[in-house]
Write an enzyme that holds these catalytic residues in place. Structure first.
Site, PDB file in Angstrom:
ATOM      1  N   LYS A 349       0.823  -1.224   0.000  1.00 43.88           N
ATOM      2  CA  LYS A 349       0.000   0.000   0.000  1.00 43.88           C
ATOM      3  C   LYS A 349       0.841   1.252   0.000  1.00 43.88           C
ATOM      4  O   LYS A 349       0.467   2.267  -0.587  1.00 43.88           O
ATOM      5  CB  LYS A 349      -0.982   0.008   1.171  1.00 43.88           C
ATOM      6  N   GLY A 378      -6.168  -6.859   3.115  1.00 42.19           N
ATOM      7  CA  GLY A 378      -5.655  -8.217   2.918  1.00 42.19           C
ATOM      8  C   GLY A 378      -6.651  -9.044   2.128  1.00 42.19           C
ATOM      9  O   GLY A 378      -6.945  -8.754   0.971  1.00 42.19           O
ATOM     10  N   GLY A 430       3.089 -12.129  11.752  1.00 38.96           N
ATOM     11  CA  GLY A 430       3.272 -11.647  10.375  1.00 38.96           C
ATOM     12  C   GLY A 430       2.341 -10.505  10.022  1.00 38.96           C
ATOM     13  O   GLY A 430       2.079 -10.255   8.849  1.00 38.96           O
ATOM     14  N   LYS A 448      -3.828   3.188   3.118  1.00 39.01           N
ATOM     15  CA  LYS A 448      -4.986   2.415   2.648  1.00 39.01           C
ATOM     16  C   LYS A 448      -6.148   3.348   2.295  1.00 39.01           C
ATOM     17  O   LYS A 448      -6.884   3.115   1.327  1.00 39.01           O
ATOM     18  CB  LYS A 448      -5.386   1.391   3.711  1.00 39.01           C
TER      19      LYS A 448
HETATM   20  N1  HSE Z   1       0.622  -4.034   9.017  1.00 39.68           N
HETATM   21  C1  HSE Z   1      -0.647  -4.282   8.431  1.00 39.68           C
HETATM   22  C2  HSE Z   1      -1.631  -4.583   9.561  1.00 39.68           C
HETATM   23  C3  HSE Z   1      -0.544  -5.436   7.470  1.00 39.68           C
HETATM   24  O1  HSE Z   1      -1.198  -4.826  10.691  1.00 39.68           O
HETATM   25  O2  HSE Z   1      -2.829  -4.572   9.310  1.00 39.68           O
HETATM   26  C4  HSE Z   1      -1.702  -5.527   6.508  1.00 39.68           C
HETATM   27  O3  HSE Z   1      -1.747  -4.417   5.648  1.00 39.68           O
END
Ligand code: HSE
Length: 588
Positions: A349, A378, A430, A448
């Protein structure tokens, strides 16, 4: 209402050969959901299970109660329903599973060759108001005494057609291991048989009943239900209905899409894993990563690895998947790929928000496409929902929870854990960005919002004006000091139209429990899209993590595959662009 109709899709035993195949069914369902469809997924037992269970039900010389036999055999379908629900949940597609008792799927006739006659439509509609996919077992029903019944071999076809008729579904698709109905079995030796584009119900009854259950075809003819027969992950196939039977024009089978992966972290590994199971459609031809040994340990084939991003981009491929993250060298790699005419799919993004106009210009120049569904939400198809709703009506505002790491931190803090512990948890899962401050200070959500703004209006301009002042964790202490027990604090990203002005901001807010954003936890994301007509659309799913993000990337890749020319066209293409075509094709 932002939906593109209701579909009933049946996934038969020929596409469910092992547990791994449930991920393929999810890819098929996900692509439908992100187009805005609600889907009733009717599933069969894994291939071979029904025979095995029927054998187990036989005792020499004893006449069995057929309802007891049905009770054992239906466990094959019940198991598939549970497996598909789990696979949908892994990527975050909102779904529900109901058994035939819960939807009162009534049948009459012989217990092992029964016919469905009634179903609780209200219950099904109620579920579909909340969830995108409802999973139901095919082949089985309940008689007036609530005893289990079966609809005869191939009876999942009948379940699907019955439900499609009762629900007045917009589409009904029977998904098999063939791309349509053929004049003869294409697996048999001999000259290639012709595939039908359309077929009359009566003509399908002349084909082998193991392809589409004849009882189901007769039911469709009586009830005037048209349906498609085709394979997973496509829309083509044979349309069965009242018209005439016509052969399809011959076509070349699509070759797999050749993919270069840039980055082999959370997202790259997820895409690689999915691509391995889709080898007839996607083939990874090169992987660029900084740490070659780590990538090998994570399962990447050594022969594919390079540490040179630009060398990888220049290799013979159709699509580059950018999963490096950050601005450099991601921007240069994406631009270079687009200039060379490769499509690009990215979950990044930051780079799209910052360089959107430049990247789109590069795509235009290279006659390539840039896709980035995974960059927002996502596996939650928020960009697609906004685009669809903006095309149908006038949007007034978008309120969303778009950052999973912040959710984890807020939840941990409310449980008395430290912010550092929470960040470690989000990193291990992750979810967190390379620098988790970008999650917590609102920058990730601001990126975003920029992409949502573009999906809403087709314009790039917001990034400089997203107000993130209220996102900082210092504000958390202020909010906590006078919040009530039932209130929930979330990081809320908002775009709001006020006349000609759009306000964009990310901040921590106290939410009442009835707020649709209040229940969003961990990596879940959600958006509430309001139109000026007063309609409110809620999109939910998993917004971060390996499999949800890879699911959206794979859906973009499969869309790219639809754009790749067939082998004849690609040979012509090769003369103009020799660098991306196999030498073999050029010499032809
Ligand atoms: N760092 C982002 C989150 C990952 O924690 O939502 C997904 O864009």
């Amino acid at each position: 209402m932002g939906h593109s109709g209701l579909a009933v899709c049946k996934y038969g035993g020929s596409v469910l050969r092992s547990d791994d195949d449930f991920a393929l069914v999810v890819h098929d369902l996900y692509r439908r959901v992100r187009r805005g469809q609600r889907v009733v997924a009717v599933v069969s037992a894994l291939a071979g299970t029904t025979d095995r269970l029927l054998n187990r039900a036989r005792f020499d010389g004893v006449e069995q109660d057929p309802h007891a036999v049905a009770g054992l055999v239906e466990t094959g379908e019940v198991e598939s329903v549970a497996m598909l629900r789990l696979a949908l949940d892994r990527v975050g597609v909102p779904s529900e599973a109901l058994d035939v008792g819960a939807i009162s799927l009534r049948s009459v006739g012989e217990p092992l060759n029964a016919t469905p006659i009634d179903v609780d439509l209200k219950r099904i509609h109620r579920v579909l108001e909340e969830k995108c996919v409802l999973v139901i077992p095919g082949f089985v029903g309940r008689d007036q005494g609530d005893r289990p019944t079966l609809f005869g071999r191939g009876g999942s076809d009948l379940t699907a057609l019955f439900l499609a008729g009762q629900l007045g579904a917009d589409h009904c698709r029977l998904i098999k291991d063939v791309d349509g109905l053929y004049e003869r079995d294409p697996a048999r030796p001999g000259p290639a048989p012709r595939r039908y584009d359309t077929m009359r119900w009566d003509d399908v009854l002349h084909l082998d009943g193991s392809i589409v259950q004849h009882k189901a075809v007769r039911f469709a003819r009586e009830q005037v239900i048209s349906f498609d027969v085709g394979e997973l992950l496509t829309e083509g196939g044979t349309r069965v209905g009242p018209g005439s039977s016509e052969y399809a024009s011959p076509r070349w089978p699509n070759r797999p899409l050749r993919i270069v992966l840039l980055g082999f972290g959370t997202v790259g590994q997820g895409v690689y894993r999915f691509a391995e199971r889709l080898s007839d459609r996607l083939v990874v031809v090169r992987i660029a990563t900084r740490d070659l040994e780590k990538a090998e340990r994570a399962g990447a084939a050594t022969s594919l690895l390079t540490d040179d991003v630009f060398d990888a981009v220049a290799s013979n491929c159709d699509v580059v998947v950018e999963a490096i993250g950050g601005l450099d060298p991601a921007r240069a790699a994406i631009e270079s790929a687009l200039h060379m005419g490769r499509h690009v799919v990215t979950a990044n993004k930051a780079v799209v928000a910052r360089y959107g106009p430049e990247l789109h210009r590069a795509a235009e120049r290279g006659k390539a496409k840039l896709r980035y569904s995974a960059a927002v939400g996502g596996g939650t198809p928020i960009l697609e929902a906004v685009q669809r709703i903006a095309g149908e009506s006038s949007i007034e505002s978008i309120r969303a929870v778009l950052n999973g790491t912040t959710n984890v931190v807020l939840d941990c803090v409310s449980e008395g854990k430290s912010v550092d512990t929470a960040i470690r948890e989000a990193k291990a899962a992750g979810f967190a960005e390379a620098d988790p401050h970008d999650d917590l200070n609102g920058l990730d959500a601001a990126h975003k919002l920029t992409l949502l703004w573009h999906a809403w209006t087709g314009r790039w301009s917001v990034p400089a004006c997203v107000d993130c002042a209220g996102a900082s964790l210092e504000r958390l202490t202020v909010l906590q000091s006078d919040s009530h027990e039932h209130e929930v604090i979330r990081q809320v990203a908002q775009l709001r139209r006020d006349g000609d002005v759009i306000h964009a901001r990310v901040r921590l807010e106290r939410l009442q429990p009835e707020d649709p954003l209040a229940g969003i936890r961990r990596e879940q994301n959600a958006a509430v899209i309001r139109t000026i007509d007063g309609d409110s659309h809620v999109v939910r799913g998993r917004g971060a993590g390996r499999f949800p993000t890879a699911e959206a990337v794979v859906a973009d890749l499969l869309d790219c595959a639809d754009d790749v020319p067939d082998p004849v066209e690609s040979m012509e293409f090769s003369v103009a662009r020799p660098s991306i075509v196999p030498a073999q094709a050029v010499t032809c």
